[in-house]
Design a protein around this motif. Structure first.
Motif, PDB file in Angstrom:
ATOM      1  N   ALA A   1      27.748 -11.116  24.735  1.00 37.49           N
ATOM      2  CA  ALA A   1      27.978 -10.501  23.429  1.00 37.49           C
ATOM      3  C   ALA A   1      29.358 -10.845  22.895  1.00 37.49           C
ATOM      4  O   ALA A   1      29.549 -10.988  21.684  1.00 37.49           O
ATOM      5  CB  ALA A   1      27.812  -8.979  23.528  1.00 37.49           C
ATOM      6  N   THR A   2      30.330 -10.992  23.797  1.00 38.17           N
ATOM      7  CA  THR A   2      31.670 -11.417  23.373  1.00 38.17           C
ATOM      8  C   THR A   2      31.611 -12.828  22.804  1.00 38.17           C
ATOM      9  O   THR A   2      32.247 -13.126  21.780  1.00 38.17           O
ATOM     10  CB  THR A   2      32.646 -11.371  24.564  1.00 38.17           C
ATOM     11  N   GLY A   3      30.819 -13.670  23.433  1.00 31.41           N
ATOM     12  CA  GLY A   3      30.698 -15.045  22.966  1.00 31.41           C
ATOM     13  C   GLY A   3      30.029 -15.165  21.614  1.00 31.41           C
ATOM     14  O   GLY A   3      30.418 -16.002  20.786  1.00 31.41           O
ATOM     15  N   THR A   4      29.030 -14.320  21.352  1.00 32.50           N
ATOM     16  CA  THR A   4      28.296 -14.394  20.079  1.00 32.50           C
ATOM     17  C   THR A   4      28.943 -13.569  18.980  1.00 32.50           C
ATOM     18  O   THR A   4      28.632 -13.738  17.804  1.00 32.50           O
ATOM     19  CB  THR A   4      26.845 -13.916  20.259  1.00 32.50           C
ATOM     20  N   GLY A   5      29.836 -12.647  19.370  1.00 34.66           N
ATOM     21  CA  GLY A   5      30.493 -11.808  18.372  1.00 34.66           C
ATOM     22  C   GLY A   5      29.609 -10.698  17.834  1.00 34.66           C
ATOM     23  O   GLY A   5      29.891 -10.137  16.775  1.00 34.66           O
ATOM     24  N   ASP A   6      28.553 -10.339  18.568  1.00 39.24           N
ATOM     25  CA  ASP A   6      27.648  -9.270  18.155  1.00 39.24           C
ATOM     26  C   ASP A   6      28.280  -7.929  18.527  1.00 39.24           C
ATOM     27  O   ASP A   6      28.269  -7.524  19.686  1.00 39.24           O
ATOM     28  CB  ASP A   6      26.288  -9.441  18.845  1.00 39.24           C
ATOM     29  N   ARG A   7      28.840  -7.223  17.522  1.00 43.27           N
ATOM     30  CA  ARG A   7      29.588  -5.997  17.802  1.00 43.27           C
ATOM     31  C   ARG A   7      28.720  -4.897  18.395  1.00 43.27           C
ATOM     32  O   ARG A   7      29.146  -4.182  19.310  1.00 43.27           O
ATOM     33  CB  ARG A   7      30.264  -5.492  16.520  1.00 43.27           C
ATOM     34  N   LEU A   8      27.504  -4.742  17.879  1.00 39.43           N
ATOM     35  CA  LEU A   8      26.647  -3.686  18.406  1.00 39.43           C
ATOM     36  C   LEU A   8      26.248  -3.993  19.844  1.00 39.43           C
ATOM     37  O   LEU A   8      26.300  -3.120  20.708  1.00 39.43           O
ATOM     38  CB  LEU A   8      25.393  -3.512  17.543  1.00 39.43           C
ATOM     39  N   GLU A   9      25.858  -5.230  20.088  1.00 38.59           N
ATOM     40  CA  GLU A   9      25.482  -5.618  21.446  1.00 38.59           C
ATOM     41  C   GLU A   9      26.659  -5.423  22.401  1.00 38.59           C
ATOM     42  O   GLU A   9      26.486  -4.968  23.533  1.00 38.59           O
ATOM     43  CB  GLU A   9      25.027  -7.075  21.462  1.00 38.59           C
ATOM     44  N   LEU A  10      27.845  -5.746  21.933  1.00 39.59           N
ATOM     45  CA  LEU A  10      29.029  -5.597  22.770  1.00 39.59           C
ATOM     46  C   LEU A  10      29.327  -4.127  23.055  1.00 39.59           C
ATOM     47  O   LEU A  10      29.603  -3.753  24.198  1.00 39.59           O
ATOM     48  CB  LEU A  10      30.234  -6.255  22.088  1.00 39.59           C
ATOM     49  N   ALA A  11      29.253  -3.291  22.019  1.00 36.87           N
ATOM     50  CA  ALA A  11      29.501  -1.857  22.216  1.00 36.87           C
ATOM     51  C   ALA A  11      28.473  -1.253  23.163  1.00 36.87           C
ATOM     52  O   ALA A  11      28.804  -0.460  24.047  1.00 36.87           O
ATOM     53  CB  ALA A  11      29.472  -1.130  20.868  1.00 36.87           C
ATOM     54  N   ASN A  12      27.217  -1.635  22.987  1.00 38.11           N
ATOM     55  CA  ASN A  12      26.163  -1.137  23.872  1.00 38.11           C
ATOM     56  C   ASN A  12      26.361  -1.639  25.300  1.00 38.11           C
ATOM     57  O   ASN A  12      26.091  -0.925  26.266  1.00 38.11           O
ATOM     58  CB  ASN A  12      24.786  -1.559  23.357  1.00 38.11           C
ATOM     59  N   ALA A  13      26.812  -2.893  25.420  1.00 36.50           N
ATOM     60  CA  ALA A  13      27.035  -3.461  26.751  1.00 36.50           C
ATOM     61  C   ALA A  13      28.187  -2.752  27.458  1.00 36.50           C
ATOM     62  O   ALA A  13      28.123  -2.493  28.668  1.00 36.50           O
ATOM     63  CB  ALA A  13      27.324  -4.956  26.640  1.00 36.50           C
TER      64      ALA A  13
END
Length: 211
Positions: A118-130
């Protein structure tokens, strides 16, 4: 359940999913008004499923209804946030203290991989959920399901504010910093040193989200 009931339920699920994503990704700020007319147009649904979705989100602590003013994204006072972090600390310490010596770290490693992706793709929601999933998996190592479920509800509430700050942090900080923090915690858990785990948790940067 009839076809009509199923369709209505699906619309409710759609609205819950879309609004939850907006809230937990930081696209909407705490206290921001949720205007029915605007939301029905944007989501392409009627008021009935939207109101049911708002009710469900209120049960999750993500939306609050203000008399004569409608609904808004839930807010937390400084005291609320401080108390939530205190409860989080207590639950984490109990979980670490009660974890067995032999641990299966498969799910924790998967959560760390998700953070990296998620850090690599910049997906904020995915990152927060992760991030949330990683910490939940740390607590789940205790084997106490009720403790883990309670801990996750605390993190969802905190994520309301973490999401906004993560959005701001992304503009100034190195995206890899969050990955490194979680890698350090993973290594502490892998080594099985309870004192080290608690030390890393206390330095994990969570309180930066209080700013």
């Amino acid at each position: 359940m009839t076809d009509g009931e199923l369709a209505a339920y699906s619309l409710v699920e759609l609205a819950v999913d879309r609004l939850r994503r907006d809230i937990l990704s930081g696209r909407t700020d705490p206290g921001e008004r949720l205007v029915e007319e605007q939301l029905t147009k944007r989501l392409g649904i009627s008021r009935a499923p939207l109101r049911e979705a708002m009710r469900l989100l209120a049960e999750q602590g993500l939306v609050e209804h203000i008399p004569r003013r409608g609904a808004r994204v839930a807010t937390l006072s400084d005291d609320d946030v401080r108390e939530l972090y205190e409860v989080r600390d207590v639950l984490e310490r109990h979980a670490v203290a009660s974890a067995p010596e032999r641990l299966d770290l498969t799910r924790l490693a998967e959560a760390l991989d998700t953070i990296r992706g998620a850090t690599g793709t910049g997906d904020r929601l995915e990152l927060a959920n992760a991030h949330r999933r990683f910490h939940v998996e740390v607590v789940a190592l205790s084997g106490n399901r009720q403790l883990t479920a309670l801990y996750e509800t605390i993190l969802v509430k905190i994520q309301l504010y973490m999401a906004v700050n993560m959005r701001r942090e992304a503009e100034t900080a190195d995206a890899a910093d969050g990955v490194h923090r979680h890698e350090r915690l993973f290594e502490a858990v892998r080594r099985g040193d309870a004192r080290e785990i608690l030390s890393v948790l206390s330095e994990h940067g969570a309180r930066a989200y209080l700013a």
